[in-house]
Scaffold this active site. Structure first.
Site, PDB file in Angstrom:
ATOM      1  N   HIS A  52      -8.592 -13.571  51.734  1.00 38.26           N
ATOM      2  CA  HIS A  52      -9.147 -14.794  51.125  1.00 38.26           C
ATOM      3  C   HIS A  52      -9.922 -14.468  49.859  1.00 38.26           C
ATOM      4  O   HIS A  52     -10.663 -13.497  49.789  1.00 38.26           O
ATOM      5  CB  HIS A  52      -9.970 -15.609  52.127  1.00 38.26           C
ATOM      6  CG  HIS A  52     -11.287 -15.043  52.544  1.00 38.26           C
ATOM      7  ND1 HIS A  52     -12.448 -15.253  51.812  1.00 38.26           N
ATOM      8  CD2 HIS A  52     -11.665 -14.325  53.621  1.00 38.26           C
ATOM      9  CE1 HIS A  52     -13.468 -14.676  52.445  1.00 38.26           C
ATOM     10  NE2 HIS A  52     -13.018 -14.090  53.527  1.00 38.26           N
ATOM     11  N   ASP A 110     -10.837   3.162  50.650  1.00 40.15           N
ATOM     12  CA  ASP A 110      -9.698   4.021  50.323  1.00 40.15           C
ATOM     13  C   ASP A 110      -8.724   4.105  51.499  1.00 40.15           C
ATOM     14  O   ASP A 110      -7.526   3.831  51.362  1.00 40.15           O
ATOM     15  CB  ASP A 110     -10.230   5.411  49.939  1.00 40.15           C
ATOM     16  CG  ASP A 110      -9.153   6.301  49.333  1.00 40.15           C
ATOM     17  OD1 ASP A 110      -8.026   5.820  49.097  1.00 40.15           O
ATOM     18  OD2 ASP A 110      -9.442   7.487  49.109  1.00 40.15           O
ATOM     19  N   ASP A 136      -9.566  -8.917  55.851  1.00 44.41           N
ATOM     20  CA  ASP A 136     -10.787  -9.655  55.535  1.00 44.41           C
ATOM     21  C   ASP A 136     -11.981  -8.767  55.855  1.00 44.41           C
ATOM     22  O   ASP A 136     -12.395  -8.667  57.001  1.00 44.41           O
ATOM     23  CB  ASP A 136     -10.818 -10.955  56.358  1.00 44.41           C
ATOM     24  CG  ASP A 136     -11.985 -11.843  55.976  1.00 44.41           C
ATOM     25  OD1 ASP A 136     -12.773 -11.456  55.095  1.00 44.41           O
ATOM     26  OD2 ASP A 136     -12.106 -12.934  56.572  1.00 44.41           O
ATOM     27  N   GLU A 154     -11.406 -20.136  52.833  1.00 41.03           N
ATOM     28  CA  GLU A 154     -11.480 -19.512  54.162  1.00 41.03           C
ATOM     29  C   GLU A 154     -12.861 -19.739  54.751  1.00 41.03           C
ATOM     30  O   GLU A 154     -13.016 -19.984  55.948  1.00 41.03           O
ATOM     31  CB  GLU A 154     -11.189 -18.002  54.058  1.00 41.03           C
ATOM     32  CG  GLU A 154     -11.071 -17.304  55.413  1.00 41.03           C
ATOM     33  CD  GLU A 154     -12.400 -16.814  55.997  1.00 41.03           C
ATOM     34  OE1 GLU A 154     -12.430 -16.436  57.180  1.00 41.03           O
ATOM     35  OE2 GLU A 154     -13.412 -16.822  55.277  1.00 41.03           O
ATOM     36  N   GLU A 155     -13.872 -19.648  53.887  1.00 39.08           N
ATOM     37  CA  GLU A 155     -15.254 -19.740  54.376  1.00 39.08           C
ATOM     38  C   GLU A 155     -15.611 -21.146  54.866  1.00 39.08           C
ATOM     39  O   GLU A 155     -16.654 -21.343  55.479  1.00 39.08           O
ATOM     40  CB  GLU A 155     -16.228 -19.279  53.287  1.00 39.08           C
ATOM     41  CG  GLU A 155     -16.034 -17.819  52.832  1.00 39.08           C
ATOM     42  CD  GLU A 155     -16.449 -16.791  53.877  1.00 39.08           C
ATOM     43  OE1 GLU A 155     -16.771 -17.189  55.010  1.00 39.08           O
ATOM     44  OE2 GLU A 155     -16.431 -15.586  53.547  1.00 39.08           O
ATOM     45  N   ASP A 187       0.369   6.343  47.908  1.00 37.01           N
ATOM     46  CA  ASP A 187      -1.087   6.354  48.025  1.00 37.01           C
ATOM     47  C   ASP A 187      -1.632   5.286  47.079  1.00 37.01           C
ATOM     48  O   ASP A 187      -1.208   5.207  45.923  1.00 37.01           O
ATOM     49  CB  ASP A 187      -1.620   7.731  47.631  1.00 37.01           C
ATOM     50  CG  ASP A 187      -3.129   7.817  47.759  1.00 37.01           C
ATOM     51  OD1 ASP A 187      -3.597   8.039  48.883  1.00 37.01           O
ATOM     52  OD2 ASP A 187      -3.826   7.625  46.746  1.00 37.01           O
ATOM     53  N   ILE A 188      -2.534   4.472  47.571  1.00 35.20           N
ATOM     54  CA  ILE A 188      -3.125   3.428  46.726  1.00 35.20           C
ATOM     55  C   ILE A 188      -4.387   4.000  46.079  1.00 35.20           C
ATOM     56  O   ILE A 188      -5.332   4.372  46.789  1.00 35.20           O
ATOM     57  CB  ILE A 188      -3.468   2.182  47.572  1.00 35.20           C
ATOM     58  CG1 ILE A 188      -2.204   1.582  48.187  1.00 35.20           C
ATOM     59  CG2 ILE A 188      -4.210   1.144  46.727  1.00 35.20           C
ATOM     60  CD1 ILE A 188      -1.173   1.079  47.200  1.00 35.20           C
ATOM     61  N   HIS A 224     -22.353 -12.265  53.957  1.00 40.86           N
ATOM     62  CA  HIS A 224     -22.641 -13.657  53.545  1.00 40.86           C
ATOM     63  C   HIS A 224     -23.967 -13.804  52.807  1.00 40.86           C
ATOM     64  O   HIS A 224     -24.606 -14.847  52.859  1.00 40.86           O
ATOM     65  CB  HIS A 224     -22.572 -14.612  54.756  1.00 40.86           C
ATOM     66  CG  HIS A 224     -21.164 -14.940  55.153  1.00 40.86           C
ATOM     67  ND1 HIS A 224     -20.836 -15.863  56.114  1.00 40.86           N
ATOM     68  CD2 HIS A 224     -19.981 -14.446  54.698  1.00 40.86           C
ATOM     69  CE1 HIS A 224     -19.519 -15.941  56.239  1.00 40.86           C
ATOM     70  NE2 HIS A 224     -18.980 -15.077  55.399  1.00 40.86           N
TER      71      HIS A 224
END
Ligand SMILES: [Zn+2]
Length: 318
Positions: free
Chosen positions: A126, A303, A201, A172-173, A44-45, A288
């Site tokens: 990214h 989560d 992302d 990436e943007e 579990d993270i 953005h």
């Protein structure tokens, strides 16, 4: 999910010792039967750890003109933060520099020592924001979940059968500049060794959806299985098609998968019924914008999606 413990099997030594104790002779001690390789359960993270990384990225943006954009000081500071965590955890890190729009950008690549380097499971996000804001959902969320998953690999002493590689992309943007640079720099042989590229992302959108990349059926199913276990219905991801760092990998013939919690598309009534949240409103109203701060995160989505990142990394590499 708990780690399954295989049954304890007698070793050659204990068999021999038993024979000696009973006065028998030992002409040949059978070698210990190999313990069948059990697939390790993904940990579990802890979402608190993921949020701590987001808080750090937010403070980096705040201290660097409000963003972490390509060519700005907040981008390099973000990279230094992630790299220091990975170096301390035992990863082999490398920084790939490139130039875009006259400014220096960076990819950070971290390899976990071990595993079959002919079969690489690669996970990425990214690390640059747009210049308008700190980019905490886009894509601090994917960056932080990827980082915490990598740290969990170290913490648990995971020895995967396949080789694990993690990446944090630059620019990436500006059109997936960093990930394109990376993929273009790989030999055909090295590309063929990457059995999966997983991209994250935006996975903490404040009015979240649960979208799974539908590019590769096996990778799609891996994520679907995880959410089925949670009782959460997913939808195929369409909003971000070709709009993130998985695109250069897919174009190079590498299987890609990933998760997405939605950007400026509007949540429908049916989706609100399924996932909660507010219909008629964007998944991320701060997409953005300057308001993509650490307040622009749904903790539950972050989560679940962070746990799904780890589930996929473990499942695909064991
Ligand atoms: Zn993004």
């Amino acid at each position: 999910m708990t780690l399954s413990v295989p049954g304890r099997l007698p070793t050659a030594l204990t068999v021999a010792a038993a024979a000696l104790l009973t006065g028998g002779t030992v002409a040949w001690a059978a070698p210990a039967p190999a313990t069948p390789r059990a697939a390790a359960a993904a940990p579990d993270i802890p979402v608190a750890n993921v949020k701590a990384h987001l808080a750090r990225l937010q403070s980096i943006a705040t201290a660097n003109g409000g963003n972490r954009a390509h060519g700005r000081s907040g981008n390099k500071a973000s990279l230094d933060y992630v790299k220091s965590k990975l170096d301390a955890a035992g990863f082999a890190t490398s920084v790939q520099q490139f130039t875009s729009s006259g400014r220096t950008g960076y990819n950070l690549v971290a390899d976990w020592p071990g595993g079959d380097t002919g079969h690489v499971v690669m996970t990425g996000a990214h690390l640059d924001s747009v210049s308008a804001g700190p980019g905490i959902n886009d894509d601090g969320s994917g960056s932080a979940a990827t980082l915490e998953t990598a740290l969990a690999v170290s913490r648990t002493g995971y020895h995967p059968a396949k080789h694990l590689r993690f990446a944090w992309w630059g620019a990436e943007e500006l059109g997936m500049v960093g990930s394109r640079t990376y993929v273009n720099g790989l030999s055909a042989a090295d590309r063929s060794k990457i059995t999966a590229y997983l991209n994250f992302d935006m996975i903490g959108s404040p009015n979240p959806g649960y979208f799974v990349y539908d590019d590769d059926p096996a990778l799609e199913k891996t994520f679907q299985d995880y959410f089925t276990g949670l009782g959460i219905a997913t939808e195929p991801e369409t909003e971000g098609d070709g709009r993130s760092d998985h695109a250069p990998f897919k174009n190079a013939g590498i299987p890609v998968g990933g998760l997405f919690s939605g950007a400026d598309y509007i949540k429908t009534a049916a989706q609100a019924t399924k996932w909660g949240g507010t219909s008629g409103r964007a998944f991320d109203r701060c997409y953005h914008q300057a308001c993509d701060t650490s307040a622009n995160i749904d903790d539950t989505a972050l989560d679940h999606d962070s746990d799904a990142v780890a589930y996929a990394v473990w499942t695909l590499s064991s």
